[in-house]
Design a protein around this motif. Structure first.
Motif, short mmCIF file in Angstrom:
data_model
loop_
_atom_site.label_atom_id
_atom_site.label_comp_id
_atom_site.label_asym_id
_atom_site.label_seq_id
_atom_site.Cartn_x
_atom_site.Cartn_y
_atom_site.Cartn_z
N LEU A 64 91.40 9.69 72.01
CA LEU A 64 92.49 9.74 72.98
C LEU A 64 93.50 10.82 72.63
CD1 LEU A 64 93.34 6.01 73.78
CD2 LEU A 64 92.05 7.63 75.12
N VAL A 90 91.96 1.84 80.56
CA VAL A 90 91.32 2.46 79.40
C VAL A 90 90.66 1.38 78.55
CG1 VAL A 90 91.65 3.90 77.37
CG2 VAL A 90 93.06 4.25 79.38
N MET A 91 89.42 1.64 78.19
CA MET A 91 88.72 0.70 77.30
C MET A 91 88.22 1.46 76.09
SD MET A 91 86.62 -2.10 79.43
CE MET A 91 85.45 -1.11 80.29
N HIS A 92 88.05 0.70 75.00
CA HIS A 92 87.52 1.32 73.79
C HIS A 92 86.27 0.55 73.36
CE1 HIS A 92 87.17 1.33 69.32
NE2 HIS A 92 87.14 2.62 69.57
N LYS A 94 81.80 1.13 71.98
CA LYS A 94 80.81 1.79 71.16
C LYS A 94 79.54 2.01 71.96
CE LYS A 94 78.43 0.49 66.97
NZ LYS A 94 78.55 -0.28 65.75
N ARG A 138 81.90 6.11 68.86
CA ARG A 138 83.05 5.38 69.42
C ARG A 138 83.45 6.08 70.72
NH1 ARG A 138 84.30 1.02 67.65
NH2 ARG A 138 83.19 0.58 65.72
N PHE A 140 85.90 6.12 74.39
CA PHE A 140 86.98 5.60 75.23
C PHE A 140 86.55 5.79 76.67
CE2 PHE A 140 89.18 6.40 71.31
CZ PHE A 140 90.03 5.32 71.22
#
Lengths: 146, 1372
Positions: A64, A90-92, A94, A138, A140
């Motif tokens: 981000l 917004v999402m986080h 994998k 990872r 976003f």
């Protein structure tokens, strides 16, 4: 300005294709305009309601931070300017699986799977779209309705 | 015992060599002669009085003080010990006349049968005698063979005239009443009887003479005394035969038959043995007097007989020669569950134990048990004082016995014991020295053993760490309920405290909860989360569960006791508000912080899983990747027991038991706290059906009822199409049952669909914590058909179930279909039917527990001494090999990861390697390279390590990698890349993607192969493992769980096979006759129905009555006869292949009809004429009718023992299920593929195909039975059982007869069944028991040679003789 891993505009075609199973989460089916991608995505509709026919921009980014410094994996609350400021949702999560789609005959398609704390995403499309993605990355996911 | 002043004083102490501790090496059983009895006795008993007027023991009475103290007040006059000190001394009682010993009565009879009643020599010709003697003296003959030879000798001794003295010998037999031996010479061909009779015939008075003489004990004794030693040897006697007869009775020491004063010391209650001995002494003295005074013969004789019976009662009061006895004889003291052998020698009462009610405590660790302070003050551990603990122990001593961290005793180095209740504790604490032992109270961290009965497997007793807590119950984590099979409805459990450091260490290492997470039954995890833990995990990992910062951190703090660091993950939702999901919480639970190096990787399909792997719409696909829960709502499959690829199993295998245990601890703490706040309960509204459901249900039931009525109507019309192998009534039952089950199922489905997701029963059934969909639909929708004995409700009244219904009613309601739900309530008749079903369940469990308990006991006795030796063989205690390699691969069943006992779960392992060892830009391998690396690795491994892995495992590995290569090729094909040549990763986008999808880098493959091989080797079974006992438990324990489903359709409806406990019993007992013998015959042309029908026709027996059109008597003037006309149409239609000629043959071969070929004449293809055999005219009519009644029963075709054969459709082929026996005939039937034909009758397989086939058949049958009850048991246990049953070359059942043939130890057999019989036989033949088996060692109190006892330290004391490399010189 850091380069996004993926960016496109989608149109929600259907909500909950398998029937509504959860109160606060819906699975949306969407198609992209630019790359002709197909997407299934779990969205927390309680905080971010979505309807069929809506159009939205979706971006996948590795970090981000606006300068592109990689994400540390630790979450900080410092109110710095981030990429997220431009988006509503917004999402986080994998990226956990890449697989080929064997069903669709000639044109090879690639499926990309990601999990945002249990909210799943499946992105299907041309192999080139997955070029910059890697396993166990990872991610976003940023969304903005247009 | 003897006090110093009483002992003989010598000027010098006699020199006694100190030989150190002695160990009993063997026990020899024999008999005492009268002389020996006298010598070992301290006192003679002849006085039949016990006490004098002052209640003092009478000298030479039964309680003579020389034989020990009779009660706590008395004192032994031989050694001057008190009741507690003196074990007592024997006395003896001299019998005036000898009597038989009941235990040896049959032996005496056998010996008498073999010897001449005049000269006492064996009644054998010299040649036979020598031959038998040679066999008997063969050093290789074991006791079992010797007794078989003895039986042969006995059968051979039929000479009527003694070859040595020419005496006429008759038959020796048992008298009708009492203990009498008769010698009957009447049958012997000798003129003497007749001569006497004729000589006496002219006498007036009738003198009855008989050739039957009685052999009384005195005569027998004198006969036995004259026997020569060689003859004794021939008769397998271990000792002189005269010892078989009682002349002196050994009076047992007084302390084992204590006398109790009652009524203020004026009367006494005597032990049974004292009472019997008293009457013996009394009779003996009367007999003596009568003999001395020269009384009447009959009086003497009666008295002698009375004495005989009393001695019988003394030895065995249950003997059939006694009418009934109020007393307990010596044998009664030994035998039975509470007898000496099973009650006191094999199992002992112990100190340092506790027992109380149990209750749950999720805040304890799984390895802990909470012990009430009350209990901890009584249970102590003797701790030796050292530099490190002296201060702690001083404090304990100061606290004393009443304050918790206290102590009860101090044991000084000189052995004196100081009770802290009665001394100055401050002084004792001050004077505490190093080397003292303090018996301190239990404290936190002490090791205790925790147990719940019934102890069906080894996990029923495990060692925990103590945790001293207030209140009165023993508490432990609910996760440990499973291995104990405990619940908290009032169960009690036992606690034992090991008293030495060695015992503690061994308990911790071998019995610790952490080391017993997996069951050796099949390697599934046993200690795992249950009930509420599953429910709360299920609730928290629901997809739409979001937590804000405060609630998420609160939940994180539930995980531990604020002792752990927790790294907060990035929230899954960052905008519009930051939210964490429940799944993230689970990731935190598995790996709370970065320093925890646990990377969990596995996938599991939960109950709610539908399709599309992780994208499953109902979120049923649990996917853990590097300790992150990516998808799936976790439930029982992930967290619960009875699973091999759940979370805890993977943790145990990939990391260690500690990782799994701490994860379980965290989960338990979290769940209890979470669900406490969240709340979870059930109410009426949970089971209220909606309007939609009610309508649907009504519709379904009406439809179903209508269908049933139609079926019944067509049945009564006779229009029902029959199902194979069924008659009309059976078909109707089957169809109706099918329809009714369908109603319940559809009602249930509708019910499950309409329930809201918050419905508590639904949640519980989905996550697997409690209840099933059936339970819910019974509450909400419809209870369904009630069954009794696998059928619909039986008729309790004449032709109907209850008088509420019309006679012969077969409607659903009249046969026990309950249309109501538990919510709506049952009608009276429905309720009654429901109780019928309920009662069956209750009765079944009650019956089954006893049956399975006995089965487990037998299995245990049969397999207890089998263990793995250092050469990987499985041997019994005496060293006999049962298996050359345990389970054919030497692997430990407890450690098996894969399904069906495969050592590794390669899919999961590969996934873990791929996830934990990323490619990181390395190039991937091409298919050829992968195989090459594999082969290099395998050959390298074979060359380097001394024990390579099994061929099977190598195959498994190769096959798995080939599978991977196939996937790799698939990927490359669909991406339009070259399949066999892998390019550089950065050469094109496609290459890069292909590598991401299914590429394997050299490093990854290397790591994978290394892990596989090293893990394979760590799974080998350890030497000393008492694999027999584990096997017995693994087969016995599931038996208790088998539900009442005792029958099952073998493919075809109506063909039942026995299942469940009865079937297991049949297999284990090696029954000669089993209840449902079925032969599965494969056909040579399996796809052809017609050929199947022909084979079936040739197997099923057909009698003449079935194939004959008519059997008529023709009375003509020439010769009356019978005309049999065959129904050729029918014969053709059924492909029976019967003709008049074959019928003629069958009639001639019939055993009862004795006709010759000229009597049965074939007229044409379908006609026979039969003439009666007799010529006698007057019997002619009778014979004709006799023949007419016999002929229809003549079997003209088929195998007589086959009841019926049914064609069974499997896939697109057919096979035959043959009900009945005679495997050989079925295999020989044309059209049957004999190579693939199987039978479930083990004894028959043994008879037909041999012992190896029988072994295979035992394994398959046990496995089939267990599988059909949904029980999964490692094949290795069944192999071991089958090997034990067959290793002697014949099939030995695990019964008293079979076990007696397997084991050589007398003590072991005596502690199993028929205690007295084994002991008497052993002493008759003078058997010796090497104390080597488990039972014997326990009885003798010696460590056994299994498990940790297999280790022996051996030191070579003298040098080995030097080996000569040359032959001895001829001349030196």
């Amino acid at each position: 300005m850091v380069e996004h891993l993926f960016e496109d505009i989608f149109i929600v075609t259907r909500l909950d294709p398998d029937g509504k199973k959860f109160d606060r989460v819906s699975r949306i089916e969407a198609r992209s305009e630019q790359f002709d991608m197909y997407m299934q995505l779990d969205v927390a509709t309680e905080v971010y309601p979505m309807q069929a026919g809506e159009k939205f921009t979706m971006v996948l980014a590795p970090t981000l931070n606006l300068d592109g410094t990689p994400d540390t994996g630790y979450y900080t609350q410092a109110g710095r300017k981030t990429l997220a400021d431009k988006f509503d949702y917004v999402m986080h999560g994998k990226l956990y699986k890449i697989s080929e789609d064997s069903s669709s005959g000639q044109a090879a398609k690639v499926e990309i799977y990601a999990s945002f704390g249990g909210l799943l995403m499946m992105l299907k499309g041309d192999p080139s779209s997955a070029a910059s993605l890697e396993l166990d990355q990872r991610l976003f996911l940023l969304m903005r309705k247009v | 015992m003897a006090r110093p002043e009483e002992r003989l004083r010598c000027t010098k102490e006699p020199f006694i060599e100190d030989v150190g501790t002695r160990r009993i090496k063997s026990i020899r059983f024999s008999m005492f002669s009268g002389n020996e009895v006298r010598q070992s006795a301290e006192a003679q008993v002849w006085n039949s009085r016990i006490y004098d007027q002052d209640m003092r023991p009478v000298p030479n009475g039964l309680l003579d003080t020389r034989m020990g103290a009779a009660n706590k007040l008395g004192e032994c006059t031989t050694c001057h010990g008190s009741f507690a000190e003196c074990p007592g001394h024997f006395g003896y009682l001299k019998l005036v006349l000898p009597v038989f010993n009941v235990g040896f009565f049959n032996c005496i009879l056998d010996v008498l049968k073999c010897i001449c009643k005049s000269c006492s020599r064996v009644l054998l010709m010299e040649k036979d005698r020598r031959e038998f003697l040679k066999k008997m003296r063969n050093p290789k003959a074991d006791p079992l063979q010797k007794s078989a030879i003895m039986k042969k000798v006995r059968d051979k001794c039929k000479l009527s005239r003694c070859p040595w003295c020419d005496f006429i010998n008759g038959v020796v037999k048992k008298g009708k009443a009492g203990l009498i031996i008769l010698h009957d010479c009447s049958k012997t061909l000798d003129g003497s009887t007749e001569a006497i009779r004729s000589a006496l015939s002219h006498k007036k008075e009738k003198i009855s003479i008989s050739a039957v003489r009685m052999l009384d004990a005195a005569t027998v004794l004198s006969l036995f005394r004259r026997m020569i030693d060689e003859d004794c040897e021939l008769l397998n006697l271990g000792d002189r035969p005269e010892k078989l007869i009682v002349t002196e009775i050994a009076v047992p020491p007084v302390p084992i038959r204590p006398s109790v004063f009652v009524a203020g010391g004026r009367m006494s209650n005597e032990d049974s043995i004292t009472v019997i001995l008293k009457s013996i002494a009394n009779t003996n003295s009367i007999l003596k007097e009568t003999l001395q005074t020269g009384g009447q013969f009959t009086k003497c004789y009666d008295c002698w007989q009375l004495l005989q019976l009393q001695v019988v009662e003394y030895i065995n009061s249950d003997s059939p020669s006694l009418s009934d006895s109020q007393h307990r004889g010596l044998v009664q003291r030994l035998k039975g569950k509470t007898g000496r052998f099973r009650g006191n020698l094999s199992g002992k009462r112990t100190e340092y134990t506790g027992r109380t009610v149990i209750s749950p405590d999720p805040n304890l660790r799984i390895t802990e048990v909470a012990i009430p302070i009350l209990m901890a003050r009584v249970l102590t551990y003797p701790e030796r004082v050292s530099y490190y603990n002296i201060e702690k122990l001083r404090q304990c001593i100061r606290n004393g016995p009443h304050k918790h961290p206290g102590a009860n005793f101090i044991i000084q180095p000189d052995g004196t014991k100081l009770h802290l209740k009665y001394c100055d504790r401050r002084i004792a604490a001050r004077d505490l020295k190093y080397g003292c032992v303090v018996e301190r109270h239990l404290e936190d961290g002490d090791i205790v053993l925790f147990n719940r009965q019934p102890s069906l497997h080894r996990m029923s007793i495990m060692s925990h760490r103590a945790r001293i807590m207030p209140w009165r119950t023993l508490r432990f984590n609910e996760s440990v309920c499973n291995p104990y099979n405990a619940d908290f409805d009032g169960d009690e459990m036992n606690l034992h405290v090991p008293q030495t450091e060695e015992a503690r260490t061994e308990a911790l290492m071998l019995m610790g909860v952490q080391n017993n997470l997996c069951t050796p039954k099949n390697g599934e995890i046993l200690v795992a989360s249950t009930q509420d833990f599953l429910t709360s995990s299920f609730l928290v990992t629901r997809k739409d569960n979001f937590y804000d910062r405060s609630s998420f951190t609160l939940l994180c703090s539930y995980l531990g006791d604020a002792m752990e660091n927790i790294d907060l993950p990035t929230p899954a939702l960052i905008k519009p508000i930051e939210l964490w999901t429940g799944k993230q919480l689970f990731s935190v639970l598995v790996r709370p912080n970065a320093s925890t190096k646990v990377f969990l990787n596995f996938t599991v399909k939960e109950k709610i899983y539908t399709s599309r792997e992780a994208m499953c719409p109902s979120d049923g696909f649990v996917y853990f990747r590097n300790s992150e829960l990516l998808s799936g709502q976790v439930g029982k499959t992930t967290l619960g027991n009875g699973n091999k690829d759940g979370m805890f199993s993977v943790l145990v295998r990939d990391y260690n038991s500690h990782a799994a245990a701490s994860c379980m601890n965290r989960l338990a703490k979290f769940s209890a706290r979470f669900i406490g706040n969240h709340g979870f309960s059930i109410g009426v509204d949970d089971v209220q059906p909606g309007e939609h459901l009610n309508q649907q249900k009504k519709k379904k039931i009406d439809e179903g009822y209508k269908e049933c009525h139609d079926l019944i109507a067509s049945y009564s019309k006779g229009a029902l199409t029959l199902q194979p192998g069924c008659n009309a009534a059976q078909t109707l039952e089957l169809k109706i049952t099918g329809v009714l089950n369908q109603i319940r199922a559809t009602a249930g489905n509708v019910c499950m669909d309409t329930l809201h997701w918050r419905n508590s029963p639904l949640i519980m059934s989905q996550c697997g914590s409690k209840g099933s969909p059936i339970n819910i639909s019974q509450m909400v929708a419809c209870v369904g058909q009630q069954s009794v004995g696998g059928r619909r409700a039986p008729n309790g009244f004449i032709d109907r179930t209850l008088p509420h219904f019309p006679i012969n009613s077969k409607t659903p309601a009249a046969k026990g279909f309950v249309a109501n739900s538990f919510y709506t309530g049952l009608t009276a008749t429905e309720f009654f039917f429901h109780t019928m079903g309920g009662r069956e369940g209750l009765v079944d469990t009650a019956v089954k527990t006893a049956e399975t308990g006995y089965m487990s006991r037998r299995l245990m006795k049969g397999l207890e001494d089998l263990s793995v030796f250092y050469d990987q063989t499985v041997r019994n205690a005496s060293g006999g090999i049962v298996q050359f390699l345990y389970g054919d691969d030497g692997m430990d069943p407890a450690k098996m990861e894969g399904k069906d006992g495969k050592p590794l779960n390669l899919d999961q392992l590969f996934m873990k390697v791929m996830a934990t060892c990323p490619q990181r830009g390395h190039d991937t391998l091409s298919p050829g390279e992968i195989l090459q690396i594999l082969n290099v690795k395998l050959s390298e491994h074979d060359a380097s390590s001394d024990d390579s892995c099994s061929e099977k495992f190598k195959q498994l590995l190769t096959k798995f990698l080939e599978e991977r290569i196939k996937l790799l090729k698939n990927t490359r094909r669909s991406l339009h890349l070259d399949e066999d040549h892998v390019g550089k990763k950065d050469s094109s986008i496609e290459e890069c993607i292909a590598a991401n999808i299914s590429g394997i880098s050299a490093k990854q493959l290397q790591v994978f192969l290394d892990t596989c091989l090293s893990r394979y080797h760590s799974k080998k079974i350890e030497a000393g493992a008492s694999i027999g006992a584990i096997g017995a438990q693994s087969i016995g324990e599931p038996g208790t769980q088998m539900t009442l489903k005792t029958f099952h359709f073998a493919g075809v409806a109506s063909m039942n096979v026995t299942l469940g406990v009865p079937r297991i019993k049949e297999i284990i007992n090696a029954s000669k006759k089993i209840s449902t013998p079925i032969i599965t015959a494969e056909l040579l042309s399996g796809k052809d129905v017609l050929s199947a029908r022909i084979v079936k026709g040739s197997m099923e027996k057909a009698v003449l009555g079935e194939v004959a059109e008519s059997i008529k008597i023709v009375l003509k003037s020439s010769q009356p006869n019978l005309v049999v006309k065959l129904d050729m149409q029918r014969i053709e239609a059924l492909h029976m292949g019967i003709s008049a000629d074959s019928v003629q043959l069958s009639i001639l071969n019939h055993p009862k009809i004795k006709l010759k070929s000229e009597h049965v004449r074939v007229i044409d293809k379908a006609k026979l004429r039969i003439y009666p055999a007799g010529i006698d005219k007057c019997k002619l009519q009778y014979e004709l009718h006799n023949l007419k009644s016999m002929l229809p029963k003549v079997i003209v075709k088929g195998i007589p023992t086959v009841e019926r054969a049914v064609i069974n459709k499997i896939g697109d082929g057919y096979n035959l299920l043959v009900e009945g026996t005679n495997l050989l005939a079925v295999m020989g039937t044309p059209g049957v593929d004999a190579m693939k034909t199987k039978s479930n009758h083990i004894m028959e397989v043994n008879r037909t195909l041999g012992i190896e086939a029988a072994r295979r058949s035992i394994i398959d049958e046990i496995q089939y039975t267990m599988k059909s009850h949904g029980m999964n048991i490692d094949l290795r246990h069944m192999m071991l059982l089958a090997d034990l049953m067959t290793y002697k070359g014949e099939i030995l059942g695990i019964t008293r007869y079979g076990i007696a043939k397997m084991k050589s130890s007398v003590l072991m057999l005596a502690s199993f069944e028929k205690t007295a019989e084994h002991l008497f036989n052993a002493s008759y033949s003078g058997r010796e028991d090497q104390i080597e088996g488990v039972s014997e060692c326990i009885i003798m109190g010696i460590p056994m040679q299994l498990g940790t006892g297999i280790l022996k330290v051996r030191q070579r004391l003298e040098h080995l003789p030097e080996f000569k490399y040359q032959p001895d010189p001829i001349l030196s």
